[in-house]
Scaffold this motif. Structure first.
Motif, PDB file in Angstrom:
ATOM      1  N   PRO A  65      20.667  -1.419  11.961  1.00  0.00           N
ATOM      2  CA  PRO A  65      20.652  -2.251  13.078  1.00  0.00           C
ATOM      3  C   PRO A  65      19.872  -1.658  14.426  1.00  0.00           C
ATOM      4  O   PRO A  65      19.009  -2.138  14.938  1.00  0.00           O
ATOM      5  CB  PRO A  65      21.975  -2.462  13.387  1.00  0.00           C
ATOM      6  N   ALA A  66      20.196  -0.468  14.540  1.00  0.00           N
ATOM      7  CA  ALA A  66      19.331   0.405  15.730  1.00  0.00           C
ATOM      8  C   ALA A  66      17.776   0.248  15.226  1.00  0.00           C
ATOM      9  O   ALA A  66      17.093   0.169  16.246  1.00  0.00           O
ATOM     10  CB  ALA A  66      20.092   1.622  15.742  1.00  0.00           C
ATOM     11  N   GLY A  67      17.642   0.656  13.947  1.00  0.00           N
ATOM     12  CA  GLY A  67      16.098   0.769  13.776  1.00  0.00           C
ATOM     13  C   GLY A  67      15.397  -0.628  13.864  1.00  0.00           C
ATOM     14  O   GLY A  67      14.485  -0.638  14.173  1.00  0.00           O
ATOM     15  N   ARG A  68      16.106  -1.638  13.533  1.00  0.00           N
ATOM     16  CA  ARG A  68      15.514  -2.958  13.914  1.00  0.00           C
ATOM     17  C   ARG A  68      15.153  -3.366  15.268  1.00  0.00           C
ATOM     18  O   ARG A  68      14.153  -3.733  15.593  1.00  0.00           O
ATOM     19  CB  ARG A  68      16.668  -4.045  13.436  1.00  0.00           C
ATOM     20  N   THR A  69      16.230  -2.982  16.069  1.00  0.00           N
ATOM     21  CA  THR A  69      15.904  -3.100  17.636  1.00  0.00           C
ATOM     22  C   THR A  69      14.810  -2.165  18.187  1.00  0.00           C
ATOM     23  O   THR A  69      14.023  -2.749  18.847  1.00  0.00           O
ATOM     24  CB  THR A  69      17.408  -2.806  18.339  1.00  0.00           C
ATOM     25  N   ARG A  70      14.784  -1.168  17.491  1.00  0.00           N
ATOM     26  CA  ARG A  70      13.913  -0.074  17.999  1.00  0.00           C
ATOM     27  C   ARG A  70      12.321  -0.752  17.497  1.00  0.00           C
ATOM     28  O   ARG A  70      11.243  -0.599  18.390  1.00  0.00           O
ATOM     29  CB  ARG A  70      14.077   1.265  17.510  1.00  0.00           C
ATOM     30  N   LEU A  71      12.473  -1.129  16.305  1.00  0.00           N
ATOM     31  CA  LEU A  71      11.014  -1.543  15.795  1.00  0.00           C
ATOM     32  C   LEU A  71      10.411  -2.912  16.369  1.00  0.00           C
ATOM     33  O   LEU A  71       9.322  -3.059  16.824  1.00  0.00           O
ATOM     34  CB  LEU A  71      10.962  -1.830  14.339  1.00  0.00           C
ATOM     35  N   ALA A  72      11.436  -3.708  16.614  1.00  0.00           N
ATOM     36  CA  ALA A  72      11.024  -5.031  17.485  1.00  0.00           C
ATOM     37  C   ALA A  72      10.651  -4.668  18.923  1.00  0.00           C
ATOM     38  O   ALA A  72       9.492  -5.404  19.271  1.00  0.00           O
ATOM     39  CB  ALA A  72      12.251  -5.816  17.364  1.00  0.00           C
ATOM     40  N   GLY A  80       1.570  -1.317  17.004  1.00  0.00           N
ATOM     41  CA  GLY A  80       0.903  -1.684  15.616  1.00  0.00           C
ATOM     42  C   GLY A  80       1.746  -1.872  14.752  1.00  0.00           C
ATOM     43  O   GLY A  80       2.650  -0.831  14.547  1.00  0.00           O
ATOM     44  N   PHE A  81       1.914  -2.858  13.654  1.00  0.00           N
ATOM     45  CA  PHE A  81       2.604  -2.932  12.367  1.00  0.00           C
ATOM     46  C   PHE A  81       1.766  -3.346  11.489  1.00  0.00           C
ATOM     47  O   PHE A  81       0.849  -4.392  11.569  1.00  0.00           O
ATOM     48  CB  PHE A  81       3.710  -3.755  12.618  1.00  0.00           C
ATOM     49  N   ALA A  82       1.768  -2.563  10.232  1.00  0.00           N
ATOM     50  CA  ALA A  82       0.854  -2.845   9.196  1.00  0.00           C
ATOM     51  C   ALA A  82       1.819  -2.822   7.958  1.00  0.00           C
ATOM     52  O   ALA A  82       2.696  -1.772   7.610  1.00  0.00           O
ATOM     53  CB  ALA A  82      -0.199  -1.865   8.710  1.00  0.00           C
ATOM     54  N   GLY A  83       1.823  -4.025   7.198  1.00  0.00           N
ATOM     55  CA  GLY A  83       2.747  -3.937   5.794  1.00  0.00           C
ATOM     56  C   GLY A  83       1.720  -3.969   4.811  1.00  0.00           C
ATOM     57  O   GLY A  83       0.589  -4.633   4.632  1.00  0.00           O
ATOM     58  N   VAL A  84       2.115  -3.208   3.666  1.00  0.00           N
ATOM     59  CA  VAL A  84       1.202  -3.324   2.448  1.00  0.00           C
ATOM     60  C   VAL A  84       2.258  -3.604   1.197  1.00  0.00           C
ATOM     61  O   VAL A  84       3.285  -2.952   1.066  1.00  0.00           O
ATOM     62  CB  VAL A  84       0.832  -1.869   2.225  1.00  0.00           C
ATOM     63  N   HIS A  85       1.863  -4.564   0.410  1.00  0.00           N
ATOM     64  CA  HIS A  85       2.420  -5.065  -0.787  1.00  0.00           C
ATOM     65  C   HIS A  85       3.606  -5.445  -0.503  1.00  0.00           C
ATOM     66  O   HIS A  85       3.920  -6.375   0.218  1.00  0.00           O
ATOM     67  CB  HIS A  85       2.106  -3.825  -1.919  1.00  0.00           C
ATOM     68  N   ALA A  86       4.782  -4.575  -1.038  1.00  0.00           N
ATOM     69  CA  ALA A  86       6.091  -4.926  -1.110  1.00  0.00           C
ATOM     70  C   ALA A  86       6.606  -4.931   0.230  1.00  0.00           C
ATOM     71  O   ALA A  86       7.965  -5.280   0.366  1.00  0.00           O
ATOM     72  CB  ALA A  86       7.065  -4.111  -2.098  1.00  0.00           C
ATOM     73  N   ALA A  87       5.952  -4.777   1.243  1.00  0.00           N
ATOM     74  CA  ALA A  87       6.573  -4.874   2.650  1.00  0.00           C
ATOM     75  C   ALA A  87       6.981  -6.323   2.821  1.00  0.00           C
ATOM     76  O   ALA A  87       7.878  -6.650   3.768  1.00  0.00           O
ATOM     77  CB  ALA A  87       5.581  -4.426   3.775  1.00  0.00           C
ATOM     78  N   ALA A  88       6.758  -7.303   2.007  1.00  0.00           N
ATOM     79  CA  ALA A  88       6.916  -8.450   2.093  1.00  0.00           C
ATOM     80  C   ALA A  88       8.285  -8.888   1.438  1.00  0.00           C
ATOM     81  O   ALA A  88       8.765 -10.085   1.232  1.00  0.00           O
ATOM     82  CB  ALA A  88       5.748  -9.515   1.575  1.00  0.00           C
ATOM     83  N   CYS A  89       8.729  -7.850   0.706  1.00  0.00           N
ATOM     84  CA  CYS A  89       9.947  -7.958  -0.154  1.00  0.00           C
ATOM     85  C   CYS A  89      10.878  -7.152   0.672  1.00  0.00           C
ATOM     86  O   CYS A  89      11.923  -6.453  -0.178  1.00  0.00           O
ATOM     87  CB  CYS A  89       9.837  -7.376  -1.431  1.00  0.00           C
ATOM     88  N   THR A  90      10.969  -7.194   1.827  1.00  0.00           N
ATOM     89  CA  THR A  90      11.746  -6.218   2.647  1.00  0.00           C
ATOM     90  C   THR A  90      12.518  -6.828   3.892  1.00  0.00           C
ATOM     91  O   THR A  90      12.103  -7.966   4.423  1.00  0.00           O
ATOM     92  CB  THR A  90      10.843  -5.034   3.321  1.00  0.00           C
ATOM     93  N   GLU A  91      13.612  -6.501   4.164  1.00  0.00           N
ATOM     94  CA  GLU A  91      14.534  -7.028   5.515  1.00  0.00           C
ATOM     95  C   GLU A  91      14.584  -8.615   5.213  1.00  0.00           C
ATOM     96  O   GLU A  91      14.367  -9.528   6.287  1.00  0.00           O
ATOM     97  CB  GLU A  91      13.841  -6.562   6.528  1.00  0.00           C
ATOM     98  N   TYR A  92      14.917  -9.008   4.095  1.00  0.00           N
ATOM     99  CA  TYR A  92      15.214 -10.273   4.121  1.00  0.00           C
ATOM    100  C   TYR A  92      16.510 -10.926   4.845  1.00  0.00           C
ATOM    101  O   TYR A  92      16.566 -12.070   5.244  1.00  0.00           O
ATOM    102  CB  TYR A  92      15.852 -10.853   2.711  1.00  0.00           C
ATOM    103  N   ASP A  93      17.216 -10.097   5.347  1.00  0.00           N
ATOM    104  CA  ASP A  93      18.472 -10.354   6.220  1.00  0.00           C
ATOM    105  C   ASP A  93      18.195 -10.459   7.709  1.00  0.00           C
ATOM    106  O   ASP A  93      19.266 -10.560   8.581  1.00  0.00           O
ATOM    107  CB  ASP A  93      19.613  -9.444   5.873  1.00  0.00           C
ATOM    108  N   TRP A  94      16.944 -10.101   7.866  1.00  0.00           N
ATOM    109  CA  TRP A  94      16.715  -9.964   9.353  1.00  0.00           C
ATOM    110  C   TRP A  94      15.367 -10.919   9.814  1.00  0.00           C
ATOM    111  O   TRP A  94      14.358 -10.934   9.377  1.00  0.00           O
ATOM    112  CB  TRP A  94      15.742  -8.543   9.725  1.00  0.00           C
ATOM    113  N   PRO A  95      15.900 -12.319  10.325  1.00  0.00           N
ATOM    114  CA  PRO A  95      14.894 -13.237  10.580  1.00  0.00           C
ATOM    115  C   PRO A  95      13.659 -12.636  11.405  1.00  0.00           C
ATOM    116  O   PRO A  95      12.637 -13.221  11.213  1.00  0.00           O
ATOM    117  CB  PRO A  95      15.591 -14.397  11.393  1.00  0.00           C
ATOM    118  N   TYR A  96      13.700 -11.963  12.275  1.00  0.00           N
ATOM    119  CA  TYR A  96      12.625 -11.571  13.132  1.00  0.00           C
ATOM    120  C   TYR A  96      11.250 -10.781  12.193  1.00  0.00           C
ATOM    121  O   TYR A  96      10.480 -11.080  12.262  1.00  0.00           O
ATOM    122  CB  TYR A  96      13.200 -10.293  14.169  1.00  0.00           C
ATOM    123  N   TYR A  97      12.112 -10.146  11.162  1.00  0.00           N
ATOM    124  CA  TYR A  97      11.134  -9.575  10.229  1.00  0.00           C
ATOM    125  C   TYR A  97      10.016 -10.405   9.560  1.00  0.00           C
ATOM    126  O   TYR A  97       8.882 -10.293   9.508  1.00  0.00           O
ATOM    127  CB  TYR A  97      11.831  -8.526   9.263  1.00  0.00           C
TER     128      TYR A  97
END
Length: 217
Positions: A65-72, A80-97
Protein backbone atom coordinates in the motif's frame (compact mmCIF):
# COMPACT_ATOMS: atom_id res chain seq x y z
CA UNK A 1 23.04 14.67 -17.74
CA UNK A 2 22.38 10.93 -17.96
CA UNK A 3 18.87 9.92 -16.91
CA UNK A 4 18.62 7.56 -13.96
CA UNK A 5 15.90 4.94 -14.17
CA UNK A 6 14.61 2.31 -11.75
CA UNK A 7 13.81 -1.06 -13.31
CA UNK A 8 11.38 -3.10 -11.22
CA UNK A 9 10.88 -6.79 -12.04
CA UNK A 10 9.06 -8.24 -9.03
CA UNK A 11 6.67 -11.08 -9.91
CA UNK A 12 3.85 -12.49 -7.80
CA UNK A 13 2.34 -14.54 -10.62
CA UNK A 14 3.83 -15.86 -13.88
CA UNK A 15 7.55 -15.15 -14.17
CA UNK A 16 9.14 -14.64 -17.57
CA UNK A 17 12.42 -16.42 -18.24
CA UNK A 18 13.51 -13.37 -20.22
CA UNK A 19 13.68 -10.99 -17.25
CA UNK A 20 17.41 -11.35 -16.67
CA UNK A 21 18.14 -10.74 -20.36
CA UNK A 22 15.71 -7.84 -20.41
CA UNK A 23 17.40 -6.09 -17.48
CA UNK A 24 20.79 -6.58 -19.11
CA UNK A 25 19.41 -5.12 -22.33
CA UNK A 26 18.08 -1.99 -20.61
CA UNK A 27 21.46 -1.53 -18.95
CA UNK A 28 23.08 -1.76 -22.36
CA UNK A 29 20.80 0.62 -24.24
CA UNK A 30 22.88 3.67 -23.40
CA UNK A 31 21.67 7.00 -22.13
CA UNK A 32 20.45 5.62 -18.80
CA UNK A 33 21.93 4.88 -15.43
CA UNK A 34 19.98 1.82 -14.32
CA UNK A 35 19.10 0.64 -10.82
CA UNK A 36 17.35 -2.74 -10.72
CA UNK A 37 15.30 -4.19 -7.89
CA UNK A 38 12.64 -6.72 -6.97
CA UNK A 39 12.38 -5.42 -3.42
CA UNK A 40 8.96 -3.79 -2.83
CA UNK A 41 10.35 -1.66 -0.01
CA UNK A 42 12.42 0.22 -2.58
CA UNK A 43 9.15 1.40 -4.10
CA UNK A 44 8.15 2.80 -0.71
CA UNK A 45 11.16 5.15 -0.67
CA UNK A 46 11.27 8.54 -2.44
CA UNK A 47 11.41 8.06 -6.22
CA UNK A 48 12.12 11.65 -7.18
CA UNK A 49 15.77 10.84 -7.96
CA UNK A 50 14.64 8.78 -10.94
CA UNK A 51 13.66 10.17 -14.33
CA UNK A 52 11.50 7.10 -14.89
CA UNK A 53 10.35 3.90 -13.21
CA UNK A 54 10.16 0.87 -15.51
CA UNK A 55 7.90 -2.09 -14.68
CA UNK A 56 9.52 -4.82 -16.75
CA UNK A 57 7.42 -8.00 -16.99
CA UNK A 58 6.10 -7.61 -13.48
CA UNK A 59 3.09 -9.77 -12.64
CA UNK A 60 0.45 -9.96 -9.95
CA UNK A 61 0.29 -7.68 -6.94
CA UNK A 62 3.83 -6.36 -6.62
CA UNK A 63 3.43 -3.20 -4.53
CA UNK A 64 2.65 -2.60 -0.88
CA UNK A 65 0.00 0.00 0.00
CA UNK A 66 2.82 2.45 0.77
CA UNK A 67 4.46 1.65 -2.56
CA UNK A 68 1.23 2.33 -4.41
CA UNK A 69 0.89 5.70 -2.74
CA UNK A 70 4.50 6.57 -3.50
CA UNK A 71 4.31 5.58 -7.18
CA UNK A 72 1.07 7.48 -7.78
CA UNK A 73 2.43 10.62 -6.16
CA UNK A 74 5.65 10.34 -8.15
CA UNK A 75 3.89 10.11 -11.51
CA UNK A 76 1.31 12.77 -10.72
CA UNK A 77 4.15 15.16 -9.81
CA UNK A 78 5.94 14.60 -13.13
CA UNK A 79 7.80 11.30 -12.88
CA UNK A 80 8.03 8.97 -15.86
CA UNK A 81 6.60 5.47 -16.01
CA UNK A 82 7.30 2.78 -18.62
CA UNK A 83 5.60 -0.61 -18.70
CA UNK A 84 6.99 -3.53 -20.70
CA UNK A 85 5.03 -6.64 -21.69
CA UNK A 86 3.58 -8.25 -18.53
CA UNK A 87 3.40 -4.87 -16.79
CA UNK A 88 -0.19 -5.07 -18.08
CA UNK A 89 -0.66 -8.23 -15.95
CA UNK A 90 0.13 -6.32 -12.78
CA UNK A 91 -1.73 -4.73 -9.85
CA UNK A 92 -5.21 -5.91 -10.84
CA UNK A 93 -6.44 -4.96 -7.37
CA UNK A 94 -5.38 -1.33 -7.73
CA UNK A 95 -7.77 0.66 -9.97
CA UNK A 96 -5.37 3.58 -10.34
CA UNK A 97 -2.78 1.35 -11.97
CA UNK A 98 -5.19 0.31 -14.70
CA UNK A 99 -5.90 3.96 -15.44
CA UNK A 100 -2.19 4.78 -15.35
CA UNK A 101 -1.20 2.09 -17.82
CA UNK A 102 -4.22 2.56 -20.08
CA UNK A 103 -5.37 -1.07 -20.41
CA UNK A 104 -5.19 -4.43 -18.66
CA UNK A 105 -4.14 -7.77 -20.11
CA UNK A 106 -6.92 -10.22 -20.97
CA UNK A 107 -5.31 -13.15 -22.81
CA UNK A 108 -2.84 -14.06 -25.52
CA UNK A 109 -2.61 -16.68 -28.26
CA UNK A 110 0.44 -18.93 -28.68
CA UNK A 111 3.84 -17.30 -29.04
CA UNK A 112 4.26 -16.92 -32.82
CA UNK A 113 5.44 -14.69 -35.65
CA UNK A 114 3.20 -11.79 -36.57
CA UNK A 115 3.30 -8.20 -37.74
CA UNK A 116 3.31 -4.83 -36.01
CA UNK A 117 1.84 -1.90 -37.94
CA UNK A 118 3.43 1.39 -36.94
CA UNK A 119 0.69 3.98 -36.65
CA UNK A 120 2.65 6.99 -35.38
CA UNK A 121 6.24 7.57 -36.48
CA UNK A 122 6.47 10.84 -34.57
CA UNK A 123 7.39 9.21 -31.26
CA UNK A 124 10.91 8.13 -30.20
CA UNK A 125 9.69 4.58 -29.57
CA UNK A 126 8.47 4.11 -33.13
CA UNK A 127 10.50 6.64 -35.10
CA UNK A 128 13.01 4.03 -36.31
CA UNK A 129 10.49 1.24 -36.96
CA UNK A 130 9.26 0.31 -40.42
CA UNK A 131 5.61 0.78 -41.28
CA UNK A 132 5.22 -3.02 -41.25
CA UNK A 133 7.44 -4.75 -38.72
CA UNK A 134 7.66 -8.54 -38.60
CA UNK A 135 8.18 -9.75 -35.05
CA UNK A 136 7.57 -12.78 -32.85
CA UNK A 137 5.67 -12.39 -29.60
CA UNK A 138 2.54 -13.33 -27.64
CA UNK A 139 0.32 -10.61 -29.16
CA UNK A 140 -1.52 -9.56 -26.03
CA UNK A 141 -5.24 -8.92 -26.10
CA UNK A 142 -6.56 -6.36 -23.61
CA UNK A 143 -9.81 -6.26 -21.67
CA UNK A 144 -10.75 -2.95 -23.29
CA UNK A 145 -9.03 -1.08 -26.10
CA UNK A 146 -7.17 1.97 -24.78
CA UNK A 147 -7.82 3.96 -27.95
CA UNK A 148 -9.41 7.28 -27.13
CA UNK A 149 -7.59 7.48 -23.81
CA UNK A 150 -4.03 7.11 -25.09
CA UNK A 151 -1.86 8.05 -28.05
CA UNK A 152 -1.65 4.80 -30.01
CA UNK A 153 1.79 4.30 -31.56
CA UNK A 154 1.53 0.81 -33.07
CA UNK A 155 -1.07 -1.91 -33.52
CA UNK A 156 -1.04 -5.65 -34.10
CA UNK A 157 -2.03 -6.93 -37.55
CA UNK A 158 -4.27 -9.82 -36.52
CA UNK A 159 -4.32 -11.14 -40.09
CA UNK A 160 -0.62 -11.97 -39.68
CA UNK A 161 -1.06 -14.53 -36.86
CA UNK A 162 -3.68 -16.84 -35.42
CA UNK A 163 -5.77 -16.39 -32.30
CA UNK A 164 -6.10 -12.61 -32.11
CA UNK A 165 -9.16 -11.46 -30.19
CA UNK A 166 -9.44 -7.70 -30.61
CA UNK A 167 -10.19 -7.38 -34.30
CA UNK A 168 -9.06 -4.85 -36.86
CA UNK A 169 -8.05 -2.22 -34.30
CA UNK A 170 -5.63 -3.83 -31.85
CA UNK A 171 -3.42 -1.28 -30.03
CA UNK A 172 -0.11 -2.77 -28.93
CA UNK A 173 2.09 0.22 -28.07
CA UNK A 174 0.97 3.57 -26.70
CA UNK A 175 1.78 6.53 -24.51
CA UNK A 176 -0.20 8.98 -22.42
CA UNK A 177 0.10 11.62 -19.74
CA UNK A 178 -0.95 11.11 -16.14
CA UNK A 179 -1.01 14.26 -14.06
CA UNK A 180 2.31 15.93 -14.82
CA UNK A 181 3.95 12.59 -15.66
CA UNK A 182 4.51 10.60 -18.83
CA UNK A 183 3.49 6.96 -19.32
CA UNK A 184 4.71 4.59 -22.05
CA UNK A 185 3.67 0.98 -22.61
CA UNK A 186 4.70 -1.74 -25.06
CA UNK A 187 3.08 -5.16 -25.08
CA UNK A 188 6.12 -6.63 -26.82
CA UNK A 189 9.04 -8.30 -25.08
CA UNK A 190 8.03 -11.85 -24.11
CA UNK A 191 11.14 -13.80 -25.07
CA UNK A 192 14.84 -13.28 -24.42
CA UNK A 193 15.39 -13.07 -28.19
CA UNK A 194 13.46 -9.80 -28.31
CA UNK A 195 16.11 -8.07 -26.23
CA UNK A 196 18.84 -8.77 -28.76
CA UNK A 197 16.73 -7.55 -31.70
CA UNK A 198 18.03 -4.14 -32.86
CA UNK A 199 14.56 -2.88 -33.77
CA UNK A 200 13.09 -3.83 -30.42
CA UNK A 201 16.04 -2.36 -28.53
CA UNK A 202 15.60 0.95 -30.38
CA UNK A 203 11.86 0.78 -29.64
CA UNK A 204 12.48 0.17 -25.95
CA UNK A 205 15.12 2.85 -25.65
CA UNK A 206 12.88 5.43 -27.31
CA UNK A 207 9.94 4.63 -25.07
CA UNK A 208 11.92 4.80 -21.85
CA UNK A 209 13.72 7.95 -22.97
CA UNK A 210 10.40 9.63 -23.74
CA UNK A 211 8.97 8.71 -20.34
CA UNK A 212 12.15 10.02 -18.72
CA UNK A 213 11.92 13.27 -20.74
CA UNK A 214 15.30 12.68 -22.33
CA UNK A 215 13.77 12.42 -25.83
CA UNK A 216 11.27 14.61 -27.68
CA UNK A 217 7.84 13.54 -28.85
Amino acid sequence: MTARVLVYTRTADYRHDSIEDAVAAVRGLGGFTVDHTEDPTVMEAPLEGYAAVVFLSTSGEVLTPAGRTRLAAYVEAGGGFAGVHAAACTEYDWPYYGELLGARFARHPAYQPGRVLTEDHGHPATRALPARWDFTDEWYDFRVSPRGRVRVLAVADESSYTGGGMGADHPLVWCREQGAGRVFYTALGHAAEAYTDPGFRAHLRGGIAWAARSADQ
